[in-house]
Design a protein around this motif. Structure first.
Motif, PDB file in Angstrom:
ATOM      1  N   LEU A 270       0.828  -1.208   0.000  1.00  0.00           N
ATOM      2  CA  LEU A 270       0.000   0.000   0.000  1.00  0.00           C
ATOM      3  C   LEU A 270       0.861   1.257   0.000  1.00  0.00           C
ATOM      4  N   SER A 271       1.956   1.230   0.767  1.00  0.00           N
ATOM      5  CA  SER A 271       2.865   2.373   0.820  1.00  0.00           C
ATOM      6  C   SER A 271       3.522   2.618  -0.532  1.00  0.00           C
ATOM      7  N   LEU A 272       3.912   1.539  -1.228  1.00  0.00           N
ATOM      8  CA  LEU A 272       4.528   1.681  -2.552  1.00  0.00           C
ATOM      9  C   LEU A 272       3.547   2.267  -3.562  1.00  0.00           C
ATOM     10  N   ILE A 273       2.298   1.832  -3.488  1.00  0.00           N
ATOM     11  CA  ILE A 273       1.288   2.337  -4.425  1.00  0.00           C
ATOM     12  C   ILE A 273       1.041   3.822  -4.192  1.00  0.00           C
ATOM     13  N   ILE A 274       0.945   4.219  -2.921  1.00  0.00           N
ATOM     14  CA  ILE A 274       0.664   5.609  -2.585  1.00  0.00           C
ATOM     15  C   ILE A 274       1.801   6.529  -3.019  1.00  0.00           C
ATOM     16  N   ARG A 275       3.043   6.048  -2.931  1.00  0.00           N
ATOM     17  CA  ARG A 275       4.194   6.864  -3.280  1.00  0.00           C
ATOM     18  C   ARG A 275       4.489   6.899  -4.775  1.00  0.00           C
ATOM     19  N   HIS A 276       3.793   6.071  -5.558  1.00  0.00           N
ATOM     20  CA  HIS A 276       4.037   6.028  -7.000  1.00  0.00           C
ATOM     21  C   HIS A 276       3.571   7.318  -7.659  1.00  0.00           C
ATOM     22  N   ARG A 277       4.455   7.978  -8.393  1.00  0.00           N
ATOM     23  CA  ARG A 277       4.129   9.282  -8.981  1.00  0.00           C
ATOM     24  C   ARG A 277       2.993   9.191  -9.986  1.00  0.00           C
ATOM     25  N   GLY A 278       3.017   8.175 -10.815  1.00  0.00           N
ATOM     26  CA  GLY A 278       1.957   8.026 -11.810  1.00  0.00           C
ATOM     27  C   GLY A 278       0.598   7.839 -11.168  1.00  0.00           C
ATOM     28  N   PHE A 279       0.552   7.012 -10.127  1.00  0.00           N
ATOM     29  CA  PHE A 279      -0.706   6.794  -9.412  1.00  0.00           C
ATOM     30  C   PHE A 279      -1.195   8.082  -8.762  1.00  0.00           C
ATOM     31  N   ASN A 280      -0.278   8.819  -8.128  1.00  0.00           N
ATOM     32  CA  ASN A 280      -0.640  10.078  -7.477  1.00  0.00           C
ATOM     33  C   ASN A 280      -1.158  11.100  -8.481  1.00  0.00           C
ATOM     34  N   ARG A 281      -0.499  11.177  -9.645  1.00  0.00           N
ATOM     35  CA  ARG A 281      -0.909  12.130 -10.667  1.00  0.00           C
ATOM     36  C   ARG A 281      -2.324  11.809 -11.154  1.00  0.00           C
ATOM     37  N   TYR A 282      -2.575  10.531 -11.409  1.00  0.00           N
ATOM     38  CA  TYR A 282      -3.897  10.126 -11.885  1.00  0.00           C
ATOM     39  C   TYR A 282      -4.968  10.355 -10.820  1.00  0.00           C
ATOM     40  N   LEU A 283      -4.629  10.007  -9.566  1.00  0.00           N
ATOM     41  CA  LEU A 283      -5.589  10.168  -8.477  1.00  0.00           C
ATOM     42  C   LEU A 283      -5.919  11.638  -8.244  1.00  0.00           C
ATOM     43  N   ASN A 284      -4.900  12.508  -8.299  1.00  0.00           N
ATOM     44  CA  ASN A 284      -5.137  13.941  -8.114  1.00  0.00           C
ATOM     45  C   ASN A 284      -6.072  14.486  -9.183  1.00  0.00           C
ATOM     46  N   ARG A 285      -5.842  14.082 -10.426  1.00  0.00           N
ATOM     47  CA  ARG A 285      -6.704  14.539 -11.517  1.00  0.00           C
ATOM     48  C   ARG A 285      -8.131  14.048 -11.331  1.00  0.00           C
ATOM     49  N   LEU A 286      -8.272  12.788 -10.926  1.00  0.00           N
ATOM     50  CA  LEU A 286      -9.602  12.211 -10.742  1.00  0.00           C
ATOM     51  C   LEU A 286     -10.351  12.914  -9.615  1.00  0.00           C
ATOM     52  N   VAL A 287      -9.671  13.130  -8.487  1.00  0.00           N
ATOM     53  CA  VAL A 287     -10.302  13.791  -7.340  1.00  0.00           C
ATOM     54  C   VAL A 287     -10.676  15.228  -7.677  1.00  0.00           C
ATOM     55  N   ARG A 288      -9.761  15.948  -8.345  1.00  0.00           N
ATOM     56  CA  ARG A 288     -10.033  17.338  -8.702  1.00  0.00           C
ATOM     57  C   ARG A 288     -11.218  17.429  -9.664  1.00  0.00           C
ATOM     58  N   TRP A 289     -11.285  16.508 -10.631  1.00  0.00           N
ATOM     59  CA  TRP A 289     -12.416  16.495 -11.564  1.00  0.00           C
ATOM     60  C   TRP A 289     -13.723  16.220 -10.829  1.00  0.00           C
ATOM     61  N   ALA A 290     -13.699  15.271  -9.899  1.00  0.00           N
ATOM     62  CA  ALA A 290     -14.913  14.939  -9.157  1.00  0.00           C
ATOM     63  C   ALA A 290     -15.366  16.103  -8.290  1.00  0.00           C
ATOM     64  N   LEU A 291     -14.417  16.773  -7.635  1.00  0.00           N
ATOM     65  CA  LEU A 291     -14.774  17.906  -6.779  1.00  0.00           C
ATOM     66  C   LEU A 291     -15.341  19.061  -7.589  1.00  0.00           C
ATOM     67  N   ARG A 292     -14.752  19.322  -8.742  1.00  0.00           N
ATOM     68  CA  ARG A 292     -15.255  20.418  -9.581  1.00  0.00           C
ATOM     69  C   ARG A 292     -16.606  20.079 -10.198  1.00  0.00           C
ATOM     70  N   SER A 293     -16.845  18.790 -10.463  1.00  0.00           N
ATOM     71  CA  SER A 293     -18.089  18.380 -11.114  1.00  0.00           C
ATOM     72  C   SER A 293     -19.257  18.303 -10.152  1.00  0.00           C
ATOM     73  N   TRP A 294     -18.990  17.871  -8.918  1.00  0.00           N
ATOM     74  CA  TRP A 294     -20.082  17.568  -7.999  1.00  0.00           C
ATOM     75  C   TRP A 294     -20.133  18.466  -6.770  1.00  0.00           C
ATOM     76  N   THR A 295     -19.178  19.389  -6.643  1.00  0.00           N
ATOM     77  CA  THR A 295     -19.205  20.289  -5.500  1.00  0.00           C
ATOM     78  C   THR A 295     -18.985  21.715  -5.971  1.00  0.00           C
ATOM     79  N   ASN A 296     -19.112  22.633  -5.036  1.00  0.00           N
ATOM     80  CA  ASN A 296     -18.877  24.048  -5.323  1.00  0.00           C
ATOM     81  C   ASN A 296     -17.835  24.570  -4.335  1.00  0.00           C
TER      82      ASN A 296
END
Length: 262
Positions: free
Chosen positions: A111-137
């Motif tokens: 789990l620690s290796l997955i969390i520290r992976h740059r590619g995973f973090n980049r994708y997760l950040n984009r996904l979270v930011r898109w969800a927050l902008r789409s469904w929240t204000n």
């Protein structure tokens, strides 16, 4: 085994919650590093008292995010503790203890290796930011804090009328900087937005100006009309600003001399 799985699920959800909260706090104007620190601090109940923490508490949207983090954090910690206790208390034989400890450490390491992976973090950040902008204000930034607005300085909207001193002129003709006023942006009547306009930009009737400057100067500009009194008011505002700049320069010299003497 079910207890270990529930432990991994709780840890994963905890990490996901703090990541979502970090992105939400970033949308309110906090830097990414500060947002991560405040999110983890609230979720774990560390309660660090810093100037940034005061800015979070005083901001209504950030305060709501932190309250949810504190609630979910308490529930998550209880779940993790109960899962760990259940895992080891219900197991009597030593070989099962060793096996479950091994599975626990291997799972946490993965789990620690997955969390520290740059590619995973980049994708997760984009996904979270898109969800927050789409469904929240949550794009509600604390501009007073970001621009360090103190004393008399403000950001203000000003609607331009056809009879205003500002109307039908280019910015370089208005010489607003000489009055200590900056034009941050212009919202046209057709919803076109001009950010950081240059000197050749025309100010049209019905434009909405976003201005930065002293409150008294902004209010006076809002009441200024396109006639001789408007020009007189402009020259007076320029003189006032020159006097303010001179005072600030003298204060800087005094401060520099005080520092050099020490």
């Amino acid at each position: 085994m079910p207890a270990i799985i529930s432990l991994f699920v709780a840890v994963t959800l905890s990490l996901l919650v703090t990541r979502i909260a970090s992105e939400a706090l970033t949308l309110t104007g906090l830097s990414r590093q500060s947002a991560r620190f405040q999110a983890r601090s609230a979720f774990t109940g560390s309660g660090f008292t810093t100037q940034e923490s005061e800015g979070v508490v005083n901001h209504p949207v950030r305060r709501r995010i932190i309250m949810w983090l504190m609630f979910l954090g308490n529930a998550g910690i209880v779940t993790v503790i109960s899962s760990v206790v259940l895992t080891f208390v219900t197991t009597a034989r030593s070989e099962q203890w060793i096996l479950r400890l091994l599975l626990l450490f291997l799972g946490l390491a993965l789990l620690s290796l997955i969390i520290r992976h740059r590619g995973f973090n980049r994708y997760l950040n984009r996904l979270v930011r898109w969800a927050l902008r789409s469904w929240t204000n949550l794009d509600v930034r604390d501009y007073a804090n970001l621009l360090h607005l103190k004393g008399e300085y403000r950001v203000m909207e000003l609607q331009v009328n056809s009879s205003d001193w500002l109307a039908n002129k280019q910015l370089h003709q208005l010489r607003l900087k000489a009055e200590g006023i900056m034009v941050l942006g212009i919202q046209r009547q057709d919803k076109t937005y001009i950010g950081a306009p240059n000197g050749s930009t025309y100010i049209r009737p019905l434009d909405l100006l976003i201005l930065y400057g002293r409150k008294t100067a902004l209010l006076e500009l809002d009441s200024r009309r396109d006639d001789l009194t408007g020009e007189i008011a402009h020259e007076k505002a320029v003189r006032i600003q020159k006097y303010i700049m001179q005072e600030q320069a003298e204060q800087d010299v005094t401060s520099s001399e005080s520092l050099s003497s020490h």
